[in-house]
Design a protein around this motif. Sequence first.
Motif, short mmCIF file in Angstrom:
data_model
loop_
_atom_site.label_atom_id
_atom_site.label_comp_id
_atom_site.label_asym_id
_atom_site.label_seq_id
_atom_site.Cartn_x
_atom_site.Cartn_y
_atom_site.Cartn_z
N ALA A 25 7.62 73.98 -57.95
CA ALA A 25 8.25 72.96 -58.76
C ALA A 25 7.21 71.98 -59.26
O ALA A 25 6.19 71.73 -58.60
CB ALA A 25 9.32 72.21 -57.94
N TYR A 72 16.17 72.46 -56.95
CA TYR A 72 16.07 73.50 -57.97
C TYR A 72 17.22 73.52 -58.97
O TYR A 72 17.10 74.17 -60.02
CB TYR A 72 15.94 74.86 -57.30
CG TYR A 72 14.66 75.02 -56.52
CD1 TYR A 72 13.44 75.20 -57.17
CD2 TYR A 72 14.66 74.94 -55.13
CE1 TYR A 72 12.27 75.33 -56.46
CE2 TYR A 72 13.48 75.07 -54.41
CZ TYR A 72 12.29 75.26 -55.09
OH TYR A 72 11.12 75.38 -54.38
N SER A 87 10.92 74.18 -62.53
CA SER A 87 10.94 74.86 -61.24
C SER A 87 11.22 76.34 -61.40
O SER A 87 11.84 76.77 -62.36
CB SER A 87 12.00 74.24 -60.32
OG SER A 87 13.31 74.44 -60.84
N ALA A 131 12.62 79.22 -58.60
CA ALA A 131 13.13 79.29 -57.24
C ALA A 131 13.53 80.69 -56.85
O ALA A 131 13.96 81.48 -57.69
CB ALA A 131 14.33 78.36 -57.09
#
Length: 367
Positions: free
Chosen positions: A248, A310, A324, A326
């Motif tokens: 992130a 996220y 971000s 994830a």
Amino acid sequence: MTNIKALSIVFTSASLLLLSPDKKAGAATFNPSPIFEDVASYTTTISANNDIADIYFPNPPNRQTGNYSFPVALLLQGLNVDKSDYSNFANIVARYGFVVVVPNSLRTLPPPLQPVFGNTALFPQISQIDAVMAQIKIENSNPVSPVAGIVNTEKLGLLGHSAGGAVGLSAIANICLPFICDGSFSRPKELVAGAFFGANLRNQLTQEFIPINNSGIPTALLQGNLDSIALPLRAQITYDNIQTPPKALVSIPGANHYGITNSNNPPGLVPDSNAPTIAQDVAVETVARWSGLFLRASILDDKDAFNYVYFTGDTTDPNVTVVSVAKPVPEPANELGLVVLGVGGAVTLKIHKYRRNKSRSKREVYY
């Protein structure tokens, strides 16, 4: 220029939030505030290198009887930033359920740095990681230590500011770089996450940005968009160089290089020429909250923290914009959620327009 909030590609996130009722309810009710109200602290000496360190830890009323096991968060300081300048930040992160260790690494500087900074300075180095972990195991097993029996010594998250962030990033990349690493380094198995403010990773001899083979270790960069010392563009390039998610990049509009310290431009340091436009306490709280929740999501598999970092946090927090990537939420709540993850993909991508500060610092060593 108007800041533009993160634009989400909702393929995965919509599936998670719409088809998993538990996730949707959690997103609506999650309180991102710290978990613990009270924090205690004490000062000790790191036996392996004689560094003086402040240790912050949650202090609930039932601390000695509650069967707590708090992971370690090691905060690596910026160049010549005293450990005391991080007390507000460390206090908040500790309240998210971590034993936060903040050492002062006073060392003789390598010759190339002495003409600029003098013979000695507070300067982080990668050997601190093993030294602190060895000490925290001593503290945990010492019955008279304030943290006796409450530390999870098998889990380590790194925090870092400026030069300390470069040390942390190099540790996650498992590389030994000039000036911050003497001899060799092997990434400890306890290291499972890192979040760094005002930091980037470059070879100081060549100024080349370094690919970060993080082996899936979750890594976050937090960056003030008014930072004239560690330029936002460098954080963007470093983020792009993190090879595997989760990762992130959290931008704090209005914050400069010292948005993590108790006061702006602490005395005796290289000052940031840009004045912050966000209140100092708001900047510190924002950096600490996102750092603490990122560590909770990464180290403790906290699903609510994961969703905040996220999926939902950048839409509910007016003080950040977020990029971000994830992996799936840990332990999906039901079989339908698991099927959706398998079909919809395991990655959520967020993009935003990132303000790039083109100003140059006169002193660029490890910024």
